[in-house]
Scaffold this motif. Structure first.
Motif, mmCIF file in Angstrom:
data_model
loop_
_atom_site.group_PDB
_atom_site.id
_atom_site.type_symbol
_atom_site.label_atom_id
_atom_site.label_comp_id
_atom_site.label_asym_id
_atom_site.label_seq_id
_atom_site.Cartn_x
_atom_site.Cartn_y
_atom_site.Cartn_z
ATOM 1 N N TYR A 110 0.830 -1.217 0.000
ATOM 2 C CA TYR A 110 0.000 0.000 0.000
ATOM 3 C C TYR A 110 0.860 1.261 0.000
ATOM 4 C CZ TYR A 110 -2.468 3.785 2.454
ATOM 5 O OH TYR A 110 -2.960 5.002 2.841
ATOM 6 N N LEU B 119 0.872 3.857 -3.036
ATOM 7 C CA LEU B 119 0.364 5.210 -2.807
ATOM 8 C C LEU B 119 1.432 6.256 -3.142
ATOM 9 C CD1 LEU B 119 -2.156 6.709 -1.824
ATOM 10 C CD2 LEU B 119 -1.186 6.704 0.476
ATOM 11 N N ILE C 196 -9.100 1.761 1.964
ATOM 12 C CA ILE C 196 -8.034 1.571 0.978
ATOM 13 C C ILE C 196 -8.617 1.188 -0.383
ATOM 14 C CG2 ILE C 196 -6.130 0.009 0.352
ATOM 15 C CD1 ILE C 196 -5.341 0.069 3.344
ATOM 16 N N ILE D 73 -3.066 -1.525 -4.627
ATOM 17 C CA ILE D 73 -3.916 -0.956 -3.581
ATOM 18 C C ILE D 73 -5.047 -1.934 -3.234
ATOM 19 C CG2 ILE D 73 -5.668 0.831 -3.156
ATOM 20 C CD1 ILE D 73 -3.016 2.037 -2.769
ATOM 21 N N ASN E 32 -3.924 -4.925 -1.182
ATOM 22 C CA ASN E 32 -3.747 -4.629 0.243
ATOM 23 C C ASN E 32 -5.085 -4.682 0.969
ATOM 24 O OD1 ASN E 32 -2.473 -3.830 2.664
ATOM 25 N ND2 ASN E 32 -3.025 -1.720 2.281
#
Length: 410
Positions: free
Chosen positions: A26, A30, A86, A164, A167
């Motif tokens: 993640y 990000l 998330i 993403i 995760n």
């Protein structure tokens, strides 16, 4: 009997490992999304500041929740909440919403940390805590090596948004594993019915203050632990710039340097777990803190790759001893009934100093050169290590580290 005794700890370690790998995926994804959208290193740096700022905003009340709610249910709820948040990130309309989402996720992380510490302390018997903490450090270090690799594969197969979503799936799997663990809070029904008010929070602050006054040595050791985290976070903020800008390492060599750091953590964690019975907690704290600082001095004093690699290996190797010692001491001497509030409220102090010292170090490196700033910061860390050695050694401190000490956290 040994297998049965370690059934739930192993299951918990598995959940921690999955969650940790997911967290790395993640974080990298990000960072890449923000960098691709803005092209600004400052925009990426803001993501790192969100963590301690979220801690400052949440820890004033987080401990009050943790000490009154069922920790197992709270951890499951936080995992599911973080998974949903998330999973929504790829659908957010602009960068500002992405920062807000990351901030909310960091607040949930800040609540999850004391929750998991309280749960682990109740689940793991005192005689197994030191080995469990060493194994947890080993699992986390493996995650720091495996996570970026998995992220790279996911980027190759898809996009950062794919990583993403993976995760989010990892956090749901972690929640399922927590569901399989036993309920260690059987008598919190009355506490859960209490109204959550500012009056309660102020009362909890006074409870922590009374505990610190009644157990000043325990508070002192925990603050040393906070100081270690503050120095490491601030000094680490210069690490990439020093390696790339001063030592002029290529991307390949820099990647290898990170692998050497991970190898140090893994070897240190293995030694800690294999020789848990022979390694005294006070020596873990004293040696670990001081040797970690020496590793930073070697790294920022280096002019060649091999010397820098020796420094980062020592940092990774030694920090596992310090972390295992500090966490074991914390679990053995802070009562579980106030552990959430104690860790959260003192965590506010830690987060404030992280923001302040990291900003100070960054500004100093901006206006001066990186090497002297890194060496000066590492020298300050070494002085903290000296204070730690003085605090934990000596016959007067023996009662706090004796195997037969009666702990109020059990």
């Amino acid at each position: 009997m040994l297998i049965l005794r370690w059934k739930y700890p192993v299951l918990l370690l598995g959940g921690i490992g999955i969650s940790n790998v997911g967290a790395w995926v993640y974080l990298i994804a990000l960072n890449l999304i923000v960098l691709n959208e803005t092209g600004s290193p400052l925009a990426v740096a803001l993501l790192y500041i969100l963590g301690p700022v979220a801690t400052i905003c949440s820890n004033a009340w987080a401990g009050s929740l943790v000490d009154r709610l069922n920790t197992r249910r709270l951890m499951m709820g936080l995992d599911i909440f973080r998974a949903v948040c998330i999973a929504l990130i790829p659908f957010l309309p602009s960068l500002i919403y992405m920062y807000i989402g990351a901030f909310v996720i960091n607040m949930a992380n800040a609540v999850f940390q004391p929750s998991s510490m309280v749960y682990m302390t109740k689940l793991i018997p005192k005689k197994d805590r030191q080995r469990f903490n060493a194994l947890r450090s080993f699992i986390n270090s493996c995650g720091s090596l495996i996570g970026p690799s998995i992220a790279g594969v996911l980027f190759w197969l898809g996009t950062p948004y794919t990583a993403i979503h993976m995760n989010a799936v990892a956090l749901l799997l972690s929640a399922f594993i927590i569901l399989l663990l036993p309920n260690v809070d059987q008598t919190k029904e009355e506490a859960e019915k209490q109204r959550f008010t500012w009056k309660m929070i102020r009362s909890d602050f006074r409870v922590v203050l009374r505990f610190c006054k009644g157990a000043p040595y325990v508070a002192k050791i925990y603050l040393l632990f906070c100081g270690t985290t503050v120095f490491m976070t601030a000094i680490d903020s210069l690490e990439a710039a020093f390696a790339k800008g001063v030592l002029l390492l290529s991307d390949t060599r820099y990647g290898f340097l990170l692998s050497v750091f991970g190898a140090g953590i893994i070897i240190g964690s293995m030694i800690n777990s294999l020789f848990a019975k022979q390694l005294a907690v006070n020596r873990l704290i004293g040696f670990g803190t001081t040797a970690t600082a020496v590793g930073y001095l070697v790294f920022y004093g280096s002019h060649h790759f091999h010397v820098a690699a020796a420094g980062v290996f020592l940092i990774g190797f030694a920090v596992t001893f310090a972390n295992t010692g500090y966490v074991t001491f914390y679990q053995n001497h802070v009562p579980v009934k106030v552990m959430g509030r104690f860790g959260s409220i003192l965590g506010i102090i830690e987060a404030v100093f992280i923001v302040a010292l990291t900003a100070l170090v960054g500004l100093a490196a901006e206006f001066a050169t990186i090497r002297p700033v890194g060496l000066l910061s590492s020298g300050g860390f070494f002085l903290l290590g000296f204070v730690a050695v003085k605090a934990v050694m000596g016959s007067r401190r023996g009662k706090y580290f004796s195997e037969n000490v009666v702990t109020n956290a059990s």
